[in-house]
Design a protein around this motif. Sequence first.
Motif, PDB file in Angstrom:
ATOM      1  N   LYS A  47       0.837  -1.203   0.000  1.00  0.00           N
ATOM      2  CA  LYS A  47       0.000   0.000   0.000  1.00  0.00           C
ATOM      3  C   LYS A  47       0.870   1.251   0.000  1.00  0.00           C
ATOM      4  O   LYS A  47       0.542   2.249  -0.648  1.00  0.00           O
ATOM      5  CB  LYS A  47      -0.905   0.013   1.236  1.00  0.00           C
ATOM      6  CG  LYS A  47      -2.039  -0.991   1.215  1.00  0.00           C
ATOM      7  CD  LYS A  47      -2.903  -0.819   2.458  1.00  0.00           C
ATOM      8  CE  LYS A  47      -4.030  -1.830   2.481  1.00  0.00           C
ATOM      9  NZ  LYS A  47      -4.865  -1.681   3.700  1.00  0.00           N
ATOM     10  N   HIS A  64      -6.093  -0.960  -9.933  1.00  0.00           N
ATOM     11  CA  HIS A  64      -7.175  -1.780  -9.380  1.00  0.00           C
ATOM     12  C   HIS A  64      -7.504  -2.932 -10.340  1.00  0.00           C
ATOM     13  O   HIS A  64      -7.624  -4.091  -9.929  1.00  0.00           O
ATOM     14  CB  HIS A  64      -8.424  -0.923  -9.161  1.00  0.00           C
ATOM     15  CG  HIS A  64      -8.433  -0.181  -7.865  1.00  0.00           C
ATOM     16  ND1 HIS A  64      -8.226  -0.793  -6.646  1.00  0.00           N
ATOM     17  CD2 HIS A  64      -8.644   1.131  -7.583  1.00  0.00           C
ATOM     18  CE1 HIS A  64      -8.302   0.105  -5.686  1.00  0.00           C
ATOM     19  NE2 HIS A  64      -8.550   1.284  -6.223  1.00  0.00           N
ATOM     20  N   THR A 102      -4.122  -2.795  -3.660  1.00  0.00           N
ATOM     21  CA  THR A 102      -4.928  -1.618  -3.997  1.00  0.00           C
ATOM     22  C   THR A 102      -6.348  -1.705  -3.460  1.00  0.00           C
ATOM     23  O   THR A 102      -7.115  -0.754  -3.595  1.00  0.00           O
ATOM     24  CB  THR A 102      -5.000  -1.441  -5.528  1.00  0.00           C
ATOM     25  OG1 THR A 102      -5.834  -2.483  -6.093  1.00  0.00           O
ATOM     26  CG2 THR A 102      -3.632  -1.519  -6.158  1.00  0.00           C
ATOM     27  N   ALA A 103      -6.708  -2.837  -2.841  1.00  0.00           N
ATOM     28  CA  ALA A 103      -8.104  -3.101  -2.493  1.00  0.00           C
ATOM     29  C   ALA A 103      -8.721  -2.020  -1.613  1.00  0.00           C
ATOM     30  O   ALA A 103      -9.871  -1.620  -1.811  1.00  0.00           O
ATOM     31  CB  ALA A 103      -8.218  -4.471  -1.819  1.00  0.00           C
ATOM     32  N   ALA A 104      -7.981  -1.537  -0.622  1.00  0.00           N
ATOM     33  CA  ALA A 104      -8.538  -0.576   0.337  1.00  0.00           C
ATOM     34  C   ALA A 104      -8.173   0.868   0.007  1.00  0.00           C
ATOM     35  O   ALA A 104      -8.422   1.770   0.810  1.00  0.00           O
ATOM     36  CB  ALA A 104      -8.067  -0.917   1.751  1.00  0.00           C
ATOM     37  N   HIS A 154      -8.743   4.222  -1.976  1.00  0.00           N
ATOM     38  CA  HIS A 154      -9.809   4.907  -2.696  1.00  0.00           C
ATOM     39  C   HIS A 154      -9.228   6.067  -3.513  1.00  0.00           C
ATOM     40  O   HIS A 154      -8.221   6.664  -3.121  1.00  0.00           O
ATOM     41  CB  HIS A 154     -10.859   5.435  -1.717  1.00  0.00           C
ATOM     42  CG  HIS A 154     -11.487   4.367  -0.875  1.00  0.00           C
ATOM     43  ND1 HIS A 154     -12.376   3.451  -1.384  1.00  0.00           N
ATOM     44  CD2 HIS A 154     -11.328   4.056   0.435  1.00  0.00           C
ATOM     45  CE1 HIS A 154     -12.760   2.624  -0.438  1.00  0.00           C
ATOM     46  NE2 HIS A 154     -12.139   2.962   0.684  1.00  0.00           N
TER      47      HIS A 154
END
Length: 399
Positions: free
Chosen positions: A86, A115, A133-135, A137
Amino acid sequence: MSIYLDEKNPGKHKPFDDASQDIVEYVRYLEVIAGKSANTAFSYYCDLRGFSRFMKRRRGLVPDDSEMKDIDPKGLDTAFWATVTKEDIYEYLYFLSRECGNKKSSTARRLASLHGFYDYLVNQVNRLDADPTAAIHPPKQDKVLPKYLTAEQSIELLESTQTQSDFPERDYCMVVLFLNCGMRLAELVGMNLDDIDLENRQIRLFGKGHKERMVYLNDACIEALQLYLSKRNTMEGLLPQEKAVFITRRRKERISNRRVEQLVTGAMKAAGLKGFSTHKLRHTAATLMYQTGNVDILTLKQLLGHSSVSTTQIYTHLQEFQVRAAIEENPLGKLKKPKSEAKVLDTTEQETGKSREKTMPEQEPVPMEAFDGTAKDGIGLDAAALAMAQNADVENRNS
């Protein structure tokens, strides 16, 4: 455009292979399986190559002073993508904003590319177990109102196409379609003759992701198309197999995106319209239809070919126009004052507890004026007058 895509036929391009194998396979997946257009696949491809260069410099795989454009984006394997964290993603987004000067929308698009890439590696081909990249925004986008031409400016632009072109019938027709149908530049350039159905007053367009939709042609569009096609179909040297609607005057082949932009920009400049682009004509069509055609947001979404209504909601700023119109229609707003002089209290320069009567002149309410007939008849000029003017111009040049 690019060394890969031919803007006249973007579906036929060189292989996207100047990247790591995972990225190459992902881009092929986008085109073949996900059904994305070549332009969309190419955008993702460029974004991921840029991220590859950034990560190579961040991880010390190239000298720290290496220019981004000089870094080879190839050579990163699946094991490398598994090590991305991240923190790496956040540093990349910071790099895009601070060092590259990307707008929030551009940064959000590049994050969307990441994403999609990691979703492919984790969920589609099961090469990775986790998505860094999931969390994450995208940055909150600024609410920018779309810029558009007024009806009067649109007429001035149409008039300008008659004096700033060596093929006025074609250029006038293109601008009429932009202003009345709200089509994208690529949709107009990609139109073929068999996409037009003048008898049923409609045209078939192929939008993003090869999505097909039918668009209604109003009177202005019909007249402009008839005027142009009569000229196009009698051009000397035009091959019978040429199926493109809009063609170049010299080579008699499909016109390019860039050439259309040049022609529209030139006509705008001649009309004194600054700060507008070809895409703003699409905004203009949507705005005028929303203002004057009693078009709801879902209908506008279908007409513009948006995949999500959230994209169309950019035009909800136009509700102010409708709110003002609704206030004008309030039955209480039509009430008039009694004929006798109305009395009001005037407390200026009066002592406390004292008041003075003052008469007010009687005024008629002023209703708000709106465009009338734009959505029905379309934005255009008198086609017959245009044809006569062109014939007279030809006679003058020949004499």
